[in-house]
Design a protein around this motif. Structure first.
Motif, PDB file in Angstrom:
ATOM      1  N   ASP A  75       0.866  -1.147   0.125  1.00  0.00           N
ATOM      2  CA  ASP A  75      -0.190   0.010  -0.070  1.00  0.00           C
ATOM      3  C   ASP A  75       0.757   1.359  -0.029  1.00  0.00           C
ATOM      4  OD1 ASP A  75      -2.334  -1.480   0.037  1.00  0.00           O
ATOM      5  OD2 ASP A  75      -2.844  -1.295   1.829  1.00  0.00           O
ATOM      6  N   GLN A  76       1.903   1.223   0.758  1.00  0.00           N
ATOM      7  CA  GLN A  76       2.730   2.405   0.715  1.00  0.00           C
ATOM      8  C   GLN A  76       3.602   2.867  -0.569  1.00  0.00           C
ATOM      9  OE1 GLN A  76       6.659   2.221   3.124  1.00  0.00           O
ATOM     10  NE2 GLN A  76       5.666   3.744   4.450  1.00  0.00           N
ATOM     11  N   TYR A  77       3.761   1.583  -1.196  1.00  0.00           N
ATOM     12  CA  TYR A  77       4.386   1.760  -2.270  1.00  0.00           C
ATOM     13  C   TYR A  77       3.494   2.140  -3.512  1.00  0.00           C
ATOM     14  CZ  TYR A  77       9.183   1.133  -1.029  1.00  0.00           C
ATOM     15  OH  TYR A  77      10.365   1.224  -0.674  1.00  0.00           O
ATOM     16  N   LEU A  78       2.198   1.720  -3.529  1.00  0.00           N
ATOM     17  CA  LEU A  78       1.377   2.124  -4.389  1.00  0.00           C
ATOM     18  C   LEU A  78       1.077   3.717  -4.424  1.00  0.00           C
ATOM     19  CD1 LEU A  78      -1.512  -0.658  -4.084  1.00  0.00           C
ATOM     20  CD2 LEU A  78      -0.138  -0.417  -6.295  1.00  0.00           C
ATOM     21  N   LEU A  79       0.834   4.087  -3.315  1.00  0.00           N
ATOM     22  CA  LEU A  79       0.913   5.540  -2.956  1.00  0.00           C
ATOM     23  C   LEU A  79       2.067   6.312  -3.493  1.00  0.00           C
ATOM     24  CD1 LEU A  79      -0.774   8.022  -1.745  1.00  0.00           C
ATOM     25  CD2 LEU A  79       0.723   7.507   0.358  1.00  0.00           C
ATOM     26  N   PHE A  80       3.317   5.719  -3.133  1.00  0.00           N
ATOM     27  CA  PHE A  80       4.405   6.320  -3.780  1.00  0.00           C
ATOM     28  C   PHE A  80       4.745   6.427  -5.211  1.00  0.00           C
ATOM     29  CE2 PHE A  80       9.325   5.196  -4.267  1.00  0.00           C
ATOM     30  CZ  PHE A  80       9.764   6.691  -4.213  1.00  0.00           C
ATOM     31  N   HIS A  81       4.140   5.415  -5.904  1.00  0.00           N
ATOM     32  CA  HIS A  81       4.070   5.047  -7.185  1.00  0.00           C
ATOM     33  C   HIS A  81       3.014   5.889  -8.094  1.00  0.00           C
ATOM     34  CE1 HIS A  81       7.599   1.997  -7.904  1.00  0.00           C
ATOM     35  NE2 HIS A  81       7.389   2.398  -6.884  1.00  0.00           N
ATOM     36  N   TYR A  82       1.948   5.957  -7.665  1.00  0.00           N
ATOM     37  CA  TYR A  82       0.816   6.177  -8.319  1.00  0.00           C
ATOM     38  C   TYR A  82      -0.154   7.400  -7.504  1.00  0.00           C
ATOM     39  CZ  TYR A  82       1.693   1.848 -10.828  1.00  0.00           C
ATOM     40  OH  TYR A  82       2.333   0.841 -11.380  1.00  0.00           O
ATOM     41  N   GLY A  83       0.242   7.683  -6.477  1.00  0.00           N
ATOM     42  CA  GLY A  83      -0.507   8.875  -5.602  1.00  0.00           C
ATOM     43  C   GLY A  83      -0.516  10.237  -6.053  1.00  0.00           C
ATOM     44  N   SER A  84      -1.525  11.006  -6.138  1.00  0.00           N
ATOM     45  CA  SER A  84      -1.570  12.460  -6.842  1.00  0.00           C
ATOM     46  C   SER A  84      -0.668  13.289  -5.567  1.00  0.00           C
ATOM     47  CB  SER A  84      -3.058  12.893  -6.974  1.00  0.00           C
ATOM     48  OG  SER A  84      -3.324  12.901  -5.644  1.00  0.00           O
ATOM     49  N   THR A  85      -0.667  14.443  -6.069  1.00  0.00           N
ATOM     50  CA  THR A  85       0.265  15.381  -5.185  1.00  0.00           C
ATOM     51  C   THR A  85      -0.739  15.608  -3.910  1.00  0.00           C
ATOM     52  OG1 THR A  85       1.230  16.797  -6.948  1.00  0.00           O
ATOM     53  CG2 THR A  85       0.779  17.760  -4.848  1.00  0.00           C
ATOM     54  N   GLU A  86      -1.989  15.860  -4.165  1.00  0.00           N
ATOM     55  CA  GLU A  86      -2.845  15.980  -2.813  1.00  0.00           C
ATOM     56  C   GLU A  86      -2.884  14.605  -2.072  1.00  0.00           C
ATOM     57  OE1 GLU A  86      -3.639  16.535  -6.139  1.00  0.00           O
ATOM     58  OE2 GLU A  86      -3.204  18.846  -6.029  1.00  0.00           O
ATOM     59  N   GLU A  87      -3.026  13.410  -2.495  1.00  0.00           N
ATOM     60  CA  GLU A  87      -2.772  12.541  -1.768  1.00  0.00           C
ATOM     61  C   GLU A  87      -1.592  12.029  -1.044  1.00  0.00           C
ATOM     62  OE1 GLU A  87      -6.176   9.651  -4.775  1.00  0.00           O
ATOM     63  OE2 GLU A  87      -3.655   9.641  -4.958  1.00  0.00           O
ATOM     64  N   VAL A  88      -0.546  12.183  -1.764  1.00  0.00           N
ATOM     65  CA  VAL A  88       0.659  12.220  -1.123  1.00  0.00           C
ATOM     66  C   VAL A  88       1.051  13.141   0.174  1.00  0.00           C
ATOM     67  CG1 VAL A  88       3.251  11.883  -1.328  1.00  0.00           C
ATOM     68  CG2 VAL A  88       1.587  10.834  -3.012  1.00  0.00           C
ATOM     69  N   ARG A 106      -4.163   3.871   2.378  1.00  0.00           N
ATOM     70  CA  ARG A 106      -3.298   4.863   2.787  1.00  0.00           C
ATOM     71  C   ARG A 106      -3.550   4.932   4.404  1.00  0.00           C
ATOM     72  NH1 ARG A 106      -4.230  10.885   1.211  1.00  0.00           N
ATOM     73  NH2 ARG A 106      -5.816  10.782   2.624  1.00  0.00           N
ATOM     74  N   VAL A 107      -2.226   4.879   5.071  1.00  0.00           N
ATOM     75  CA  VAL A 107      -2.202   5.139   6.626  1.00  0.00           C
ATOM     76  C   VAL A 107      -2.568   6.444   6.870  1.00  0.00           C
ATOM     77  CG1 VAL A 107      -1.014   4.473   8.706  1.00  0.00           C
ATOM     78  CG2 VAL A 107      -1.110   2.926   6.822  1.00  0.00           C
ATOM     79  N   GLU A 108      -3.477   6.623   7.876  1.00  0.00           N
ATOM     80  CA  GLU A 108      -3.312   8.039   8.572  1.00  0.00           C
ATOM     81  C   GLU A 108      -2.892   8.160   9.738  1.00  0.00           C
ATOM     82  OE1 GLU A 108      -4.271  10.017   6.518  1.00  0.00           O
ATOM     83  OE2 GLU A 108      -5.497   8.827   5.052  1.00  0.00           O
ATOM     84  N   GLU A 109      -3.035   7.053  10.661  1.00  0.00           N
ATOM     85  CA  GLU A 109      -2.670   7.195  11.956  1.00  0.00           C
ATOM     86  C   GLU A 109      -2.885   6.157  12.637  1.00  0.00           C
ATOM     87  OE1 GLU A 109      -4.067   9.560  16.079  1.00  0.00           O
ATOM     88  OE2 GLU A 109      -4.190  10.684  14.185  1.00  0.00           O
ATOM     89  N   GLY A 110      -1.846   5.074  13.086  1.00  0.00           N
ATOM     90  CA  GLY A 110      -2.000   4.110  13.797  1.00  0.00           C
ATOM     91  C   GLY A 110      -2.715   3.062  12.925  1.00  0.00           C
ATOM     92  N   ASP A 111      -3.976   2.504  13.200  1.00  0.00           N
ATOM     93  CA  ASP A 111      -4.713   1.421  12.157  1.00  0.00           C
ATOM     94  C   ASP A 111      -5.459   2.327  11.479  1.00  0.00           C
ATOM     95  OD1 ASP A 111      -2.930  -0.563  13.384  1.00  0.00           O
ATOM     96  OD2 ASP A 111      -4.492  -0.937  14.847  1.00  0.00           O
ATOM     97  N   ARG A 112      -5.928   3.454  11.342  1.00  0.00           N
ATOM     98  CA  ARG A 112      -6.797   4.179  10.695  1.00  0.00           C
ATOM     99  C   ARG A 112      -6.312   4.487   9.402  1.00  0.00           C
ATOM    100  NH1 ARG A 112      -7.715   9.108  11.639  1.00  0.00           N
ATOM    101  NH2 ARG A 112      -9.587   9.330  10.791  1.00  0.00           N
ATOM    102  N   THR A 113      -7.267   4.315   8.252  1.00  0.00           N
ATOM    103  CA  THR A 113      -6.630   4.195   6.926  1.00  0.00           C
ATOM    104  C   THR A 113      -7.814   4.798   5.929  1.00  0.00           C
ATOM    105  OG1 THR A 113      -7.589   2.193   6.255  1.00  0.00           O
ATOM    106  CG2 THR A 113      -5.364   1.978   6.993  1.00  0.00           C
ATOM    107  N   THR A 114      -7.195   5.329   4.846  1.00  0.00           N
ATOM    108  CA  THR A 114      -8.230   6.037   3.780  1.00  0.00           C
ATOM    109  C   THR A 114      -8.131   5.025   2.479  1.00  0.00           C
ATOM    110  OG1 THR A 114      -8.015   7.992   4.782  1.00  0.00           O
ATOM    111  CG2 THR A 114      -8.866   7.897   2.395  1.00  0.00           C
ATOM    112  N   GLN A 115      -9.080   4.702   2.227  1.00  0.00           N
ATOM    113  CA  GLN A 115      -9.424   3.866   0.750  1.00  0.00           C
ATOM    114  C   GLN A 115      -8.892   4.730  -0.588  1.00  0.00           C
ATOM    115  OE1 GLN A 115      -9.639   0.586   0.971  1.00  0.00           O
ATOM    116  NE2 GLN A 115      -9.235   1.033   3.134  1.00  0.00           N
ATOM    117  N   LEU A 116      -7.845   4.210  -1.097  1.00  0.00           N
ATOM    118  CA  LEU A 116      -7.753   5.097  -2.352  1.00  0.00           C
ATOM    119  C   LEU A 116      -7.486   4.256  -3.560  1.00  0.00           C
ATOM    120  CD1 LEU A 116      -4.695   7.414  -0.966  1.00  0.00           C
ATOM    121  CD2 LEU A 116      -7.033   8.024  -1.489  1.00  0.00           C
TER     122      LEU A 116
END
Length: 261
Positions: free
Chosen positions: A25-38, A117-127
């Protein structure tokens, strides 16, 4: 939408587990996340975003002829691999992590892949990760493989990219030797790395640099690649890896572009 995730494994920054769901998940954000998402903060280092695609473009820009075949060694979840396909007819992405390759293959097959995408601890946002428009996914294939023990029959390539790989393999000199042997005469080898040497990934006696009294990593790299390769360009290339909403890894890769003689 923000959700809770109780099964997220703990990831040590000193010994990354590239098979874990959290790493994927972390690398999917790194490779494909938009500016606002990252990086939603306007004061952050935005010049460090889009690193996988920037590596591909740096390699392609150095090619003196239109490249037909490219190899992305240590492809992770495929961002650089797909970017190479903007110009190349055939691109092969190879990574040791079966979890990374499975994610990249899902993107090749479907064009998109949900992740958290991890937000804080176990809290995530689906992207959702998406292959950029205009890329012919049929030009790309992925496979699991060891960059220090590549399979026979790969052939030669016009462009080979090693992005953030040589400090994560067990034998960097062998990795460079194998990759270099697959570059056709006149072709391009692009190597970028922050030289984060860890004994968990690479035995100390195989580090290219970083040992007291030893050469720097770049000096060892240059010694190994010359005289078969000519250094075309060396640049500082920042990149940003988001861990959670308030923690980032900002790094600067030593990015070198070489031409096979």
């Amino acid at each position: 939408m923000t959700t809770r995730r109780s099964d997220a494994p703990t990831r040590s920054s000193d010994a990354p587990d590239y098979e874990s769901r959290r790493a994927v998940d972390q690398y999917l954000l790194f490779h494909y996340g938009s500016t606002e998402e990252v990086l939603p903060y306007p004061f952050g280092p935005r010049d460090a975003l889009g690193y996988p695609a920037r590596c591909a473009h740096a390699a392609l820009d150095a090619a003196k002829e239109t490249p037909r075949r490219a190899l992305d060694l240590g492809c992770a979840v495929g961002g650089t691999t797909f970017a190479l396909a903007l110009m190349c007819d055939e691109v092969v992405g190879i990574d040791l992590s079966s979890a990374f390759v499975a994610a990249a293959e899902a993107l090749r097959r479907d064009g998109s892949l949900p992740y958290a995408r991890v937000e804080e601890g176990d809290r995530t946002t689906q992207l959702v990760a998406r292959v950029p428009q205009g890329i012919d996914r049929s030009r790309v294939r992925f496979e699991v493989g060891d960059a220090t023990a590549l399979p026979s029959g790969l052939g030669v390539f016009d462009v080979i990219v090693l992005a953030n790989l040589i400090d994560r393999v067990a034998d960097p000199p062998r990795c460079l030797e194998q990759a270099g042997s697959l570059v056709r005469p006149g072709g391009v080898l692009f190597v970028s790395s922050p030289y984060t040497w860890l004994v968990e990934a690479t035995p100390r006696d195989r580090w290219l640099g970083g040992r007291a009294g030893a050469w720097s990593s770049f000096e060892t790299l240059r010694t190994q690649l010359e005289p078969r390769f000519e250094l075309l360009q060396r640049r500082e290339m920042p990149f940003l890896l988001r861990e959670h909403a308030r923690k980032y890894q900002w790094s600067v890769a030593d990015a070198t572009t070489w031409q096979r003689s």
